[in-house]
Design a protein around this motif. Structure first.
Motif, mmCIF file in Angstrom:
data_model
loop_
_atom_site.group_PDB
_atom_site.id
_atom_site.type_symbol
_atom_site.label_atom_id
_atom_site.label_comp_id
_atom_site.label_asym_id
_atom_site.label_seq_id
_atom_site.Cartn_x
_atom_site.Cartn_y
_atom_site.Cartn_z
ATOM 1 N N THR A 1 0.865 -1.202 0.000
ATOM 2 C CA THR A 1 0.000 0.000 0.000
ATOM 3 C C THR A 1 0.890 1.236 0.000
ATOM 4 N N GLY B 1 -5.405 4.112 2.126
ATOM 5 C CA GLY B 1 -6.666 4.399 2.798
ATOM 6 C C GLY B 1 -6.529 5.558 3.752
ATOM 7 N N ASN C 1 -10.214 -4.171 6.633
ATOM 8 C CA ASN C 1 -9.461 -3.729 5.469
ATOM 9 C C ASN C 1 -8.860 -4.994 4.854
ATOM 10 N N ARG D 1 -7.679 -3.592 -4.985
ATOM 11 C CA ARG D 1 -8.416 -2.822 -3.976
ATOM 12 C C ARG D 1 -8.370 -1.349 -4.338
HETATM 13 N N1 GLU Z 1 -4.063 1.126 6.370
HETATM 14 C C1 GLU Z 1 -4.020 1.944 5.194
HETATM 15 C C2 GLU Z 1 -4.188 1.137 3.939
HETATM 16 O O1 GLU Z 1 -4.357 -0.052 3.967
HETATM 17 C C3 GLU Z 1 -2.805 2.810 5.205
HETATM 18 C C4 GLU Z 1 -1.561 2.322 4.536
HETATM 19 C C5 GLU Z 1 -0.911 1.215 5.289
HETATM 20 O O2 GLU Z 1 -0.318 1.500 6.315
HETATM 21 O O3 GLU Z 1 -1.034 0.090 4.840
HETATM 22 O O4 GLU Z 1 -4.186 1.715 2.878
#
Ligand code: GLU
Length: 397
Positions: free
Chosen positions: A24, A47, A183, A375
């Motif tokens: 991500t 996100g 998530n 995603r």
């Molecule tokens: N939790 C968020 C995401 O899945 C932020 C980025 C990360 O730390 O993975 O996009």
């Protein structure tokens, strides 16, 4: 090349070698770099709410700076923030926990990292419902423990079943990771779901539960948020509940997460944190106090706006031939199935790079333990979302 084959001083640890970078974060960095190079990229990769951080929170951060609140704090966080977090746990999650059993860290990610690193040994097993958030398995592998995926699917609401949990628990199981709303799928467990999982866990007293509730305010189903420490109070002594202000209050850059759990675990996490970051940023902590203690009503408005976007984006994606996505019950992601189209690319990473060429940054499903899809985050404004979906449709036409 393995670590032992690396030439000269170019050597990484075996632990680092076991993990992949956060995909991500990697895609977000790539989108930032392409934009800096002049490309028009819409990023739906990471996100984070697009709403500005609330004014009262920004004012608290400025006031902290002006008051020279710029020095070390207690490693586990200021007393003011631990008390504000205790209020948050009670008011928003229904968990009665004293400030001493709460630790503040640099984002929920750091709390999760510390909890797992402080408790896992090589040979331990960690049960992770898949699709999962990218960092869960990597942290487990970094700690030298084994990832045990619990596969879920859209038909089952991406939720694990009690039977599945029971079959997966063994003598080496150390943790079950739960993330609700989740998530990347939005999977949301009801109180009844958690009670049924709790009945299984009750028979296995050696298993700890990490409940990642960071998306609790972003639940679109009716009723109250359900969390295992409340639904099964007898299990609470082995539950760590992670929360924060990043997603709820649009404060991702402040890096403040909180975790509440048994005293021994909070102490263990604090021991590790004392050698890592030490305290989280003093100014961010002051801002988080304002977030937890200040008005909360606007969060309902934000949630409603996310729900409208969700419905709009789900309908638009499902109208694109070859793509399909269920309606997520929470969080702000859509896990999109692109199986009918995947043959045109080497794999889902190839598909994602093709979309990037067409100006949209998204993350491949394989980053989350899924396959043949990607995603998107719908925490972006309507115009951008519409343009992004139009680009995706054009790229796949
Ligand atoms: N939790 C968020 C995401 O899945 C932020 C980025 C990360 O730390 O993975 O996009």
């Amino acid at each position: 090349m393995t670590p032992s084959e690396m030439p000269g001083a170019e050597h990484v640890s075996a632990a680092l070698f076991r993990i992949a970078p956060s995909r991500t974060n990697a895609m977000t960095d790539r989108a930032i770099a392409l934009r800096a190079a002049g490309r028009d990229i819409i990023s739906l990769s990471v996100g984070e709410p697009d709403f500005p951080t609330p004014d009262h929170v920004k004012a608290a951060a400025k006031a902290a700076l002006d008051a020279n609140d710029t020095r070390y704090t207690a490693v586990a966080g200021t007393q003011a923030l631990r008390e504000a977090a205790a209020l948050h746990y009670r008011r928003d999650l229904g968990i009665d926990v004293p400030p001493e059993r709460i630790i503040v860290s640099a984002g929920g990610k750091q709390s999760i990292f510390h909890a797992l690193m402080a408790t896992l040994d090589p040979g331990d097993d960690v049960l992770i419902p898949a699709p999962w958030w990218v960092s869960y398995p990597e942290i487990v592998r970094f700690a030298g423990a084994n990832v045990v995926p619990l596969q879920t699917d859209a038909a089952g609401g991406f939720r694990i079943t009690p039977e599945q949990l029971d079959a997966a628990i063994g003598p080496n199981t150390r943790w079950l990771l739960l993330n609700s709303p989740g998530n990347p799928t939005g999977a949301t467990y009801s109180a009844a779901d958690l009670a049924a999982l709790g009945a299984v866990l009750r028979r296995h007293p050696h298993v700890l539960v990490l409940s990642d509730d960071i998306y609790a305010p972003l639940r679109y189903t009716p009723g109250d948020h359900a969390t295992i420490a409340v639904v099964c109070p007898d299990l609470a002594p082995r539950v760590l509940t992670v929360s924060g202000v990043s997603k709820s209050h649009a404060m991702t850059g402040f890096r403040i997460g909180v975790a509440a759990g048994p005293e021994w675990l909070i102490r263990a996490m604090g021991k590790l944190q004392s050698h890592n970051s030490g305290n989280p940023c003093s100014i961010s902590q002051a801002a988080a106090v304002a977030a937890f203690n200040g008005p909360q009503e606007f969060l309902l408005d934000w949630r409603d706006r996310f729900r409208v976007r969700r419905d709009r984006v789900v309908a638009a994606i499902n109208a694109i031939p070859g793509l399909s996505t269920p309606v997520p019950d929470g969080a702000f992601y859509c896990m999109i199935d692109a199986a009918p189209l995947i043959g045109r690319f080497t794999d889902d990473e190839g598909l994602v790079m093709h979309l990037l060429d067409h100006g949209v940054a998204v993350v491949a499903a394989s980053a989350f333990g899924g396959r043949d899809g990607f995603r998107i985050s719908f925490a972006a404004d309507d115009t951008l979302l519409d343009r992004a979906v139009a680009r995706i449709a054009e790229a796949l036409a």
